[in-house]
Design an enzyme around this catalytic site. Sequence first.
Site, short mmCIF file in Angstrom:
data_model
loop_
_atom_site.label_atom_id
_atom_site.label_comp_id
_atom_site.label_asym_id
_atom_site.label_seq_id
_atom_site.Cartn_x
_atom_site.Cartn_y
_atom_site.Cartn_z
N GLU A 145 -8.88 -0.82 -16.50
CA GLU A 145 -7.65 -1.50 -16.04
C GLU A 145 -7.62 -1.67 -14.53
O GLU A 145 -6.70 -1.18 -13.87
CB GLU A 145 -6.42 -0.67 -16.46
CG GLU A 145 -6.30 -0.39 -17.94
CD GLU A 145 -5.16 0.61 -18.23
OE1 GLU A 145 -4.51 1.10 -17.29
OE2 GLU A 145 -4.94 0.88 -19.43
N PRO A 146 -8.59 -2.34 -13.93
CA PRO A 146 -8.56 -2.48 -12.48
C PRO A 146 -7.56 -3.54 -12.02
O PRO A 146 -7.42 -4.59 -12.65
CB PRO A 146 -9.99 -2.94 -12.15
CG PRO A 146 -10.41 -3.68 -13.38
CD PRO A 146 -9.73 -3.03 -14.54
N GLY A 147 -6.88 -3.24 -10.94
CA GLY A 147 -6.02 -4.24 -10.31
C GLY A 147 -6.57 -4.55 -8.94
O GLY A 147 -7.20 -5.57 -8.67
N ARG A 148 -6.39 -3.57 -8.05
CA ARG A 148 -6.76 -3.73 -6.64
C ARG A 148 -8.17 -4.27 -6.42
O ARG A 148 -8.38 -5.20 -5.65
CB ARG A 148 -6.64 -2.36 -5.95
CG ARG A 148 -6.92 -2.37 -4.47
CD ARG A 148 -7.03 -0.94 -3.92
NE ARG A 148 -6.12 -0.02 -4.54
CZ ARG A 148 -4.93 0.33 -4.02
NH1 ARG A 148 -4.56 -0.15 -2.85
NH2 ARG A 148 -4.16 1.19 -4.66
N ARG A 155 2.62 -1.56 2.31
CA ARG A 155 1.68 -0.46 2.12
C ARG A 155 1.57 0.47 3.35
O ARG A 155 1.56 1.69 3.19
CB ARG A 155 0.29 -0.98 1.73
CG ARG A 155 0.29 -1.82 0.44
CD ARG A 155 -1.11 -2.03 -0.13
NE ARG A 155 -1.67 -0.80 -0.60
CZ ARG A 155 -2.56 -0.08 0.05
NH1 ARG A 155 -3.05 -0.50 1.20
NH2 ARG A 155 -2.98 1.06 -0.44
N TYR A 169 2.68 4.15 2.29
CA TYR A 169 1.57 5.09 2.04
C TYR A 169 0.77 5.40 3.30
O TYR A 169 -0.35 5.90 3.20
CB TYR A 169 0.58 4.52 1.01
CG TYR A 169 1.18 3.81 -0.17
CD1 TYR A 169 1.88 4.52 -1.14
CD2 TYR A 169 1.03 2.43 -0.32
CE1 TYR A 169 2.42 3.87 -2.24
CE2 TYR A 169 1.55 1.77 -1.42
CZ TYR A 169 2.25 2.50 -2.37
OH TYR A 169 2.77 1.85 -3.44
N CYS A 214 14.00 -4.04 11.18
CA CYS A 214 14.70 -3.01 11.94
C CYS A 214 14.50 -1.63 11.34
O CYS A 214 15.44 -1.01 10.84
CB CYS A 214 16.17 -3.36 12.04
SG CYS A 214 16.36 -4.84 13.04
N GLU A 215 13.27 -1.17 11.37
CA GLU A 215 12.91 0.18 10.93
C GLU A 215 11.68 0.58 11.73
O GLU A 215 10.76 -0.23 11.88
CB GLU A 215 12.51 0.20 9.45
CG GLU A 215 13.63 -0.14 8.53
CD GLU A 215 13.66 0.72 7.28
OE1 GLU A 215 12.97 1.75 7.23
OE2 GLU A 215 14.40 0.33 6.37
N TYR A 238 -1.10 -5.60 -4.17
CA TYR A 238 0.10 -4.85 -3.80
C TYR A 238 0.65 -5.32 -2.46
O TYR A 238 1.18 -4.54 -1.68
CB TYR A 238 -0.19 -3.34 -3.80
CG TYR A 238 -0.77 -2.86 -5.11
CD1 TYR A 238 0.00 -2.89 -6.28
CD2 TYR A 238 -2.09 -2.41 -5.21
CE1 TYR A 238 -0.52 -2.47 -7.49
CE2 TYR A 238 -2.62 -1.99 -6.42
CZ TYR A 238 -1.83 -2.03 -7.56
OH TYR A 238 -2.35 -1.62 -8.76
N1 LLP Z 1 -3.39 1.04 -14.98
C1 LLP Z 1 -2.24 1.73 -14.80
C2 LLP Z 1 -1.62 2.39 -15.94
C3 LLP Z 1 -1.67 1.81 -13.52
O1 LLP Z 1 -0.57 2.51 -13.33
C4 LLP Z 1 -2.29 1.15 -12.42
C5 LLP Z 1 -1.72 1.19 -11.10
C6 LLP Z 1 -3.48 0.43 -12.68
C7 LLP Z 1 -3.99 0.40 -13.96
C8 LLP Z 1 -4.21 -0.33 -11.61
O2 LLP Z 1 -4.65 0.47 -10.57
P1 LLP Z 1 -5.60 -0.17 -9.44
O3 LLP Z 1 -6.91 -0.52 -10.10
O4 LLP Z 1 -4.93 -1.35 -8.89
O5 LLP Z 1 -5.74 0.91 -8.44
N2 LLP Z 1 1.20 0.08 -4.82
C9 LLP Z 1 0.10 1.01 -4.66
C10 LLP Z 1 -0.74 1.11 -5.93
C11 LLP Z 1 0.07 1.48 -7.12
C12 LLP Z 1 -0.76 1.56 -8.37
C13 LLP Z 1 0.08 1.78 -9.57
N3 LLP Z 1 -0.63 1.81 -10.79
C14 LLP Z 1 -0.72 0.59 -3.45
O6 LLP Z 1 -0.37 -0.38 -2.80
O7 LLP Z 1 -1.72 1.24 -3.12
#
Ligand code: LLP
Length: 425
Positions: A284-287, A323, A327, A355-356, A382
């Site tokens: 399940e990659p996003g980033r 971000r 973080y 303004c922060e 993100y």
């Molecule tokens: N699967 C599940 C169940 C998740 O909760 C997430 C991310 C992913 C997959 C995808 O993760 P990735 O491959 O993108 O790392 N906003 C934060 C990241 C929050 C991730 C939340 N869950 C940031 O900007 O670093």
Amino acid sequence: MPTTRDRAGRLTLGGVALADLARDPAIGTPTYVYDLDAIGAEARELRAAFDGAPHVVAYAVKANTAGPIVRALAAEGCGADVVSGAELLVALACGVAPDHIVYSGVAKTDDELTRAIAVGQRGIGAIQIESVEEIARVDARARAAGRTARVSMRINPSVAIDTMDTHAHIATGHDEAKFGVPRADVAAAVALAQRSAHVELVGFGAHVGSQITTTDAYAESARAVFAIARELRASGVSLAFVDAGGGFGIDYGDGCPARPGDFVRVARAEQRAAGIDDLALYVEPGRSLVAAHGVLLASVVQPKIAADRRWLMIDAGMNDLIRPALYQARHRIVPLELDARDADNAEWRVVGPVCESSDDFGVHALSAKPPRDVAILDAGAYGFTMASQYNGRALPVELFLRGGAIASRTERASAEAWARSRSFG
Ligand code: LLP
């Protein structure tokens, strides 16, 4: 390919000089620019790491929900990991195969569950159960729809938070995290799922955290999940897949030893070791699919030099990219043009207009004479999805490149439009 410089020193993405976009009055800044070709290539490279074994790359849509991006990934054969009814609708509208959609989240509403169950002939690929309590809720919604819902069980693999090389806010596989069925409850949850007439248990998964830069915690989490899957199969239950989750880190400038394909390879090794490598492997990659292929363009508004402090005020803020504020993440910031006459470097604290005090992108070495405009790198994930209109600021424009040209873009809302939308009552 992330950004490069052309011979004239202009920063380019996807073959387009970014200064030309930032300075086009119809586009302007702040603007997110994405390279769709590179995003497609990223997906192909990741899929190749499976070596032809059955798999689904379920793109975590939360990283970037923009239609052109979800479509580009669907065209590469990616599935989707969604976390809301609205993300589910985007995935479906962009052509993701319903069978390859998994739905995670600890508090799916009845309405959202009903939507997922109602898709197509058999509902989506799997609703990822995150608690024992959720099973009865899914069963009830499926019964009401006269269907059987396919579910997978997201397990909390109990990976100690201090073994994770990531920020505490995005570590999700430890005992204090709200995510997943605790290992101690798995047997009871499986028994309940088997007793539930309208639920079919088809898989097991975990997601240990995000921006992980080595494969150790990922392998540990996969091992825990695969052991459970193996045990269950031995007891005669047939499963369709195991899901090792996402979280593949990228190099924000400080290095990232593991490449996305390395996570796939360690998960496959664990699958073989558990003797379940005939099951499809979901990730399940996003980033990692999108971050490096998107930048946020900003114009320099003015410098401020007081005593020995030097701030560079830009027109993008924490409302556009949160971000760093949330973080303490560092994104590289580079000028859109290199001018040989501006060879003197200076350290600037780059800040936005909000303004922060947390509206701060950190200290960056840029020319002593401030550049006209800059790019904040690795902002494809993100970034826009976490943007807000705080301080009455319009959402940034999003612009999509394909084949060295603009494929599509959004329009910037005017200050008047924002003011109209808020001056109700
Ligand atoms: N699967 C599940 C169940 C998740 O909760 C997430 C991310 C992913 C997959 C995808 O993760 P990735 O491959 O993108 O790392 N906003 C934060 C990241 C929050 C991730 C939340 N869950 C940031 O900007 O670093």
